[in-house]
Design a protein around this motif. Sequence first.
Motif, PDB file in Angstrom:
ATOM      1  N   ASP A 141      44.688  77.612 -15.209  1.00  0.00           N
ATOM      2  CA  ASP A 141      45.626  77.726 -14.087  1.00  0.00           C
ATOM      3  C   ASP A 141      46.956  78.305 -14.561  1.00  0.00           C
ATOM      4  OD1 ASP A 141      43.770  76.714 -12.354  1.00  0.00           O
ATOM      5  OD2 ASP A 141      44.538  74.663 -12.437  1.00  0.00           O
ATOM      6  N   GLU A 142      47.385  77.902 -15.766  1.00  0.00           N
ATOM      7  CA  GLU A 142      48.652  78.397 -16.304  1.00  0.00           C
ATOM      8  C   GLU A 142      48.574  79.904 -16.528  1.00  0.00           C
ATOM      9  OE1 GLU A 142      48.961  76.042 -19.804  1.00  0.00           O
ATOM     10  OE2 GLU A 142      50.095  74.471 -18.820  1.00  0.00           O
ATOM     11  N   GLU A 143      47.433  80.358 -17.046  1.00  0.00           N
ATOM     12  CA  GLU A 143      47.263  81.787 -17.297  1.00  0.00           C
ATOM     13  C   GLU A 143      47.308  82.560 -15.980  1.00  0.00           C
ATOM     14  OE1 GLU A 143      44.140  84.795 -19.577  1.00  0.00           O
ATOM     15  OE2 GLU A 143      43.809  82.639 -19.666  1.00  0.00           O
ATOM     16  N   LEU A 144      46.617  82.041 -14.964  1.00  0.00           N
ATOM     17  CA  LEU A 144      46.626  82.698 -13.651  1.00  0.00           C
ATOM     18  C   LEU A 144      48.034  82.742 -13.073  1.00  0.00           C
ATOM     19  CD1 LEU A 144      43.379  81.262 -12.017  1.00  0.00           C
ATOM     20  CD2 LEU A 144      43.761  83.571 -12.854  1.00  0.00           C
ATOM     21  N   ASP A 145      48.773  81.633 -13.215  1.00  0.00           N
ATOM     22  CA  ASP A 145      50.144  81.591 -12.707  1.00  0.00           C
ATOM     23  C   ASP A 145      51.014  82.651 -13.385  1.00  0.00           C
ATOM     24  OD1 ASP A 145      49.577  79.587 -10.928  1.00  0.00           O
ATOM     25  OD2 ASP A 145      50.311  77.969 -12.232  1.00  0.00           O
ATOM     26  N   ALA A 146      50.815  82.830 -14.696  1.00  0.00           N
ATOM     27  CA  ALA A 146      51.591  83.844 -15.424  1.00  0.00           C
ATOM     28  C   ALA A 146      51.300  85.231 -14.849  1.00  0.00           C
ATOM     29  CB  ALA A 146      51.251  83.800 -16.911  1.00  0.00           C
ATOM     30  N   TYR A 147      50.026  85.536 -14.636  1.00  0.00           N
ATOM     31  CA  TYR A 147      49.679  86.853 -14.076  1.00  0.00           C
ATOM     32  C   TYR A 147      50.244  87.004 -12.673  1.00  0.00           C
ATOM     33  CZ  TYR A 147      46.381  87.283 -17.962  1.00  0.00           C
ATOM     34  OH  TYR A 147      45.812  87.352 -19.204  1.00  0.00           O
ATOM     35  N   ARG A 148      50.221  85.922 -11.887  1.00  0.00           N
ATOM     36  CA  ARG A 148      50.750  85.995 -10.518  1.00  0.00           C
ATOM     37  C   ARG A 148      52.246  86.270 -10.525  1.00  0.00           C
ATOM     38  NH1 ARG A 148      47.061  81.260  -9.386  1.00  0.00           N
ATOM     39  NH2 ARG A 148      45.237  82.270  -8.487  1.00  0.00           N
ATOM     40  N   ARG A 149      52.936  85.750 -11.551  1.00  0.00           N
ATOM     41  CA  ARG A 149      54.379  86.016 -11.668  1.00  0.00           C
ATOM     42  C   ARG A 149      54.631  87.409 -12.227  1.00  0.00           C
ATOM     43  NH1 ARG A 149      54.225  80.728 -13.841  1.00  0.00           N
ATOM     44  NH2 ARG A 149      54.362  81.586 -15.930  1.00  0.00           N
TER      45      ARG A 149
END
Length: 164
Positions: free
Chosen positions: A88-96
């Motif tokens: 989830d953290e990795e996905l959040d980084a890409y979303r940002r």
Amino acid sequence: PEQAARMKKLQEQEKRQKVEFRKRMEQEVSQFIQATGEPRRRFQPMNKIERSILHDVAEVAGLTSFSFGDDEDSRYVMVFKKEFAPSDEELDAYRRGEEWDPARAEERRRLRELAAQQEEAELECGPAPPGPPNDYKDKYRHLIGSDAAKAAARTMEANKAYGC
């Protein structure tokens, strides 16, 4: 009739382009699957239809895929191998719009754990004592002063005009 024929020709051309695009994506995805040192692949920004085709190809191939990017022109697809599925953290980084940095993520996780431990320690100290944190008289001292009530009580006398 002439316009209908032109429309039909355009639709066939679009259909051909979609089929060709799908074949190209299937080739790229199979190359990605065979590339051993590549846990994820980022594709160029593409339109909605192309992204949906790529998501479909990835799903059929047993991969995980996500779209990232804010506006329609810059949205792109990222495909992940199942064993390297993103956190989830990795996905959040890409979303940002950030690059994923496992070291920085580990540092953030450690800071969150530390904050959670401090919060837990504060809770173990026990709850705050019940009742207001200070004397209510302190709250109004700036309005009435500290000895105004006492002085008023001492000077109270019967008003003889009202007859007592």
